[in-house]
Motif scaffolding. Sequence first.
Motif, PDB file in Angstrom:
ATOM      1  N   ALA A  39       0.839  -1.205   0.000  1.00  0.00           N
ATOM      2  CA  ALA A  39       0.000   0.000   0.000  1.00  0.00           C
ATOM      3  C   ALA A  39       0.869   1.249   0.000  1.00  0.00           C
ATOM      4  CB  ALA A  39      -0.921  -0.010   1.213  1.00  0.00           C
ATOM      5  N   THR A  40       1.955   1.211   0.727  1.00  0.00           N
ATOM      6  CA  THR A  40       2.869   2.355   0.757  1.00  0.00           C
ATOM      7  C   THR A  40       3.538   2.548  -0.595  1.00  0.00           C
ATOM      8  OG1 THR A  40       3.295   1.903   3.090  1.00  0.00           O
ATOM      9  CG2 THR A  40       4.837   3.345   1.974  1.00  0.00           C
ATOM     10  N   ILE A  41       3.918   1.467  -1.232  1.00  0.00           N
ATOM     11  CA  ILE A  41       4.558   1.558  -2.546  1.00  0.00           C
ATOM     12  C   ILE A  41       3.603   2.157  -3.571  1.00  0.00           C
ATOM     13  CG2 ILE A  41       5.419   0.156  -4.480  1.00  0.00           C
ATOM     14  CD1 ILE A  41       6.636  -1.718  -2.361  1.00  0.00           C
ATOM     15  N   HIS A  42       2.339   1.778  -3.528  1.00  0.00           N
ATOM     16  CA  HIS A  42       1.379   2.232  -4.536  1.00  0.00           C
ATOM     17  C   HIS A  42       0.712   3.561  -4.195  1.00  0.00           C
ATOM     18  CE1 HIS A  42       1.973  -1.372  -6.819  1.00  0.00           C
ATOM     19  NE2 HIS A  42       1.661  -2.134  -5.790  1.00  0.00           N
ATOM     20  N   ASN A  43       1.028   4.129  -3.054  1.00  0.00           N
ATOM     21  CA  ASN A  43       0.499   5.441  -2.698  1.00  0.00           C
ATOM     22  C   ASN A  43       1.227   6.507  -3.519  1.00  0.00           C
ATOM     23  OD1 ASN A  43      -0.540   7.704  -1.517  1.00  0.00           O
ATOM     24  ND2 ASN A  43       0.083   7.202   0.563  1.00  0.00           N
ATOM     25  N   LYS A  44       0.472   7.424  -4.120  1.00  0.00           N
ATOM     26  CA  LYS A  44       1.078   8.424  -4.995  1.00  0.00           C
ATOM     27  C   LYS A  44       1.897   9.455  -4.227  1.00  0.00           C
ATOM     28  CE  LYS A  44      -2.235   8.168  -8.731  1.00  0.00           C
ATOM     29  NZ  LYS A  44      -3.194   8.901  -9.561  1.00  0.00           N
ATOM     30  N   LYS A  45       1.625   9.640  -2.943  1.00  0.00           N
ATOM     31  CA  LYS A  45       2.326  10.658  -2.169  1.00  0.00           C
ATOM     32  C   LYS A  45       3.609  10.148  -1.508  1.00  0.00           C
ATOM     33  CE  LYS A  45      -1.718  13.420  -1.177  1.00  0.00           C
ATOM     34  NZ  LYS A  45      -2.505  14.092  -0.156  1.00  0.00           N
ATOM     35  N   THR A  46       3.914   8.890  -1.699  1.00  0.00           N
ATOM     36  CA  THR A  46       5.108   8.318  -1.091  1.00  0.00           C
ATOM     37  C   THR A  46       6.344   8.731  -1.874  1.00  0.00           C
ATOM     38  OG1 THR A  46       3.799   6.411  -0.428  1.00  0.00           O
ATOM     39  CG2 THR A  46       6.168   6.179  -0.308  1.00  0.00           C
ATOM     40  N   CYS A  47       7.379   9.141  -1.147  1.00  0.00           N
ATOM     41  CA  CYS A  47       8.603   9.581  -1.819  1.00  0.00           C
ATOM     42  C   CYS A  47       9.376   8.373  -2.353  1.00  0.00           C
ATOM     43  CB  CYS A  47       9.468  10.421  -0.890  1.00  0.00           C
ATOM     44  SG  CYS A  47      10.247   9.499   0.421  1.00  0.00           S
ATOM     45  N   LYS A  48      10.263   8.660  -3.259  1.00  0.00           N
ATOM     46  CA  LYS A  48      11.015   7.622  -3.966  1.00  0.00           C
ATOM     47  C   LYS A  48      11.871   6.785  -3.016  1.00  0.00           C
ATOM     48  CE  LYS A  48      13.555   7.650  -8.297  1.00  0.00           C
ATOM     49  NZ  LYS A  48      14.279   8.517  -9.223  1.00  0.00           N
ATOM     50  N   MET A  49      12.474   7.442  -2.040  1.00  0.00           N
ATOM     51  CA  MET A  49      13.347   6.730  -1.115  1.00  0.00           C
ATOM     52  C   MET A  49      12.557   5.740  -0.267  1.00  0.00           C
ATOM     53  SD  MET A  49      15.964   8.232   1.729  1.00  0.00           S
ATOM     54  CE  MET A  49      14.685   8.915   2.736  1.00  0.00           C
ATOM     55  N   THR A  50      11.371   6.133   0.176  1.00  0.00           N
ATOM     56  CA  THR A  50      10.542   5.238   0.984  1.00  0.00           C
ATOM     57  C   THR A  50      10.061   4.061   0.144  1.00  0.00           C
ATOM     58  OG1 THR A  50       9.837   7.135   2.296  1.00  0.00           O
ATOM     59  CG2 THR A  50       8.535   5.143   2.493  1.00  0.00           C
ATOM     60  N   ILE A  51       9.712   4.317  -1.095  1.00  0.00           N
ATOM     61  CA  ILE A  51       9.295   3.229  -1.990  1.00  0.00           C
ATOM     62  C   ILE A  51      10.433   2.228  -2.157  1.00  0.00           C
ATOM     63  CG2 ILE A  51       8.720   2.679  -4.396  1.00  0.00           C
ATOM     64  CD1 ILE A  51       7.134   5.305  -4.468  1.00  0.00           C
ATOM     65  N   ARG A  52      11.631   2.729  -2.364  1.00  0.00           N
ATOM     66  CA  ARG A  52      12.779   1.838  -2.537  1.00  0.00           C
ATOM     67  C   ARG A  52      13.036   1.031  -1.262  1.00  0.00           C
ATOM     68  NH1 ARG A  52      17.237   4.803  -5.056  1.00  0.00           N
ATOM     69  NH2 ARG A  52      16.128   4.298  -6.942  1.00  0.00           N
ATOM     70  N   ARG A  53      12.901   1.664  -0.099  1.00  0.00           N
ATOM     71  CA  ARG A  53      13.081   0.938   1.162  1.00  0.00           C
ATOM     72  C   ARG A  53      12.068  -0.193   1.298  1.00  0.00           C
ATOM     73  NH1 ARG A  53      13.939   4.764   6.256  1.00  0.00           N
ATOM     74  NH2 ARG A  53      16.110   5.269   5.925  1.00  0.00           N
ATOM     75  N   CYS A  54      10.816   0.100   0.954  1.00  0.00           N
ATOM     76  CA  CYS A  54       9.771  -0.925   1.038  1.00  0.00           C
ATOM     77  C   CYS A  54      10.040  -2.067   0.071  1.00  0.00           C
ATOM     78  CB  CYS A  54       8.403  -0.308   0.756  1.00  0.00           C
ATOM     79  SG  CYS A  54       7.853   0.853   2.014  1.00  0.00           S
ATOM     80  N   GLN A  55      10.477  -1.742  -1.146  1.00  0.00           N
ATOM     81  CA  GLN A  55      10.772  -2.780  -2.129  1.00  0.00           C
ATOM     82  C   GLN A  55      11.940  -3.650  -1.670  1.00  0.00           C
ATOM     83  OE1 GLN A  55      11.411  -0.244  -5.508  1.00  0.00           O
ATOM     84  NE2 GLN A  55       9.301  -0.518  -6.271  1.00  0.00           N
ATOM     85  N   ILE A  56      12.950  -3.029  -1.095  1.00  0.00           N
ATOM     86  CA  ILE A  56      14.095  -3.785  -0.594  1.00  0.00           C
ATOM     87  C   ILE A  56      13.665  -4.712   0.532  1.00  0.00           C
ATOM     88  CG2 ILE A  56      16.270  -3.556   0.690  1.00  0.00           C
ATOM     89  CD1 ILE A  56      16.844  -1.083  -1.059  1.00  0.00           C
ATOM     90  N   LEU A  57      12.817  -4.207   1.419  1.00  0.00           N
ATOM     91  CA  LEU A  57      12.351  -5.035   2.530  1.00  0.00           C
ATOM     92  C   LEU A  57      11.526  -6.220   2.026  1.00  0.00           C
ATOM     93  CD1 LEU A  57      12.625  -5.079   5.565  1.00  0.00           C
ATOM     94  CD2 LEU A  57      10.469  -3.867   5.717  1.00  0.00           C
ATOM     95  N   LEU A  58      10.708  -5.996   0.995  1.00  0.00           N
ATOM     96  CA  LEU A  58       9.940  -7.103   0.415  1.00  0.00           C
ATOM     97  C   LEU A  58      10.865  -8.143  -0.216  1.00  0.00           C
ATOM     98  CD1 LEU A  58       6.923  -5.221  -1.188  1.00  0.00           C
ATOM     99  CD2 LEU A  58       6.829  -6.872   0.677  1.00  0.00           C
ATOM    100  N   GLU A  59      11.944  -7.692  -0.831  1.00  0.00           N
ATOM    101  CA  GLU A  59      12.894  -8.633  -1.433  1.00  0.00           C
ATOM    102  C   GLU A  59      13.661  -9.415  -0.376  1.00  0.00           C
ATOM    103  OE1 GLU A  59      13.604  -9.590  -4.573  1.00  0.00           O
ATOM    104  OE2 GLU A  59      11.942  -8.391  -5.312  1.00  0.00           O
ATOM    105  N   LEU A  60      13.861  -8.814   0.790  1.00  0.00           N
ATOM    106  CA  LEU A  60      14.615  -9.472   1.857  1.00  0.00           C
ATOM    107  C   LEU A  60      13.802 -10.517   2.609  1.00  0.00           C
ATOM    108  CD1 LEU A  60      16.495  -6.418   3.353  1.00  0.00           C
ATOM    109  CD2 LEU A  60      17.552  -8.417   2.318  1.00  0.00           C
ATOM    110  N   ASP A  61      12.511 -10.572   2.367  1.00  0.00           N
ATOM    111  CA  ASP A  61      11.643 -11.501   3.090  1.00  0.00           C
ATOM    112  C   ASP A  61      12.078 -12.939   2.826  1.00  0.00           C
ATOM    113  OD1 ASP A  61       9.593 -12.624   4.528  1.00  0.00           O
ATOM    114  OD2 ASP A  61       8.105 -12.359   2.927  1.00  0.00           O
ATOM    115  N   GLU A  62      12.325 -13.663   3.904  1.00  0.00           N
ATOM    116  CA  GLU A  62      12.776 -15.049   3.762  1.00  0.00           C
ATOM    117  C   GLU A  62      11.615 -16.011   3.539  1.00  0.00           C
ATOM    118  OE1 GLU A  62      15.643 -16.343   6.577  1.00  0.00           O
ATOM    119  OE2 GLU A  62      16.786 -14.494   6.426  1.00  0.00           O
TER     120      GLU A  62
END
Length: 153
Positions: free
Chosen positions: A21-44
């Motif tokens: 939801a944070t990634i797809h929110n239009k008001k989310t900044c680029k850095m926060t989106i990247r952090r969320c994507q990285i965290l999703l990739e790190l999920d074991e």
Amino acid sequence: MARKRTYKILLSDDDKKILNATIHNKKTCKMTIRRCQILLELDENAPQHLTQMQIAKTFGVSKSTVSNIVAAYVKGGIPAIIKINRNPRSNARRKLDGRMEAEILRIACGPAPDGRARWTLRLLEKQVRLEFDEPIGRESIRLALKKMNFDLT
């Protein structure tokens, strides 16, 4: 031989929903989106999870950035990833506001000191120090005059 992981990232379904939801929110900044994507990739729990070096190369960040994201998640959870805490007092405050810039311009437009043909930045700095309680540097004065397209010559 690779070093053992200190932290394991195991995201629940609710955590994944919040991150998506944070990634797809239009008001989310680029850095926060990247952090969320990285965290999703790190999920074991994911079928294929990448190493931190692979994630760093994929997202174009350093390995220490990935490590910092992991550490922030472990210490503070998802809110630590989503919200960027900045201390407003740590940012440098402007010494010159509009009123002080106008006073500097008034001084610079006035007659030059005795024995001088024109104002210099050093002379302006001394005069401003005499008139105001707070000392203001030459560079700040120069930038204020430049901003107003004022030439000392």
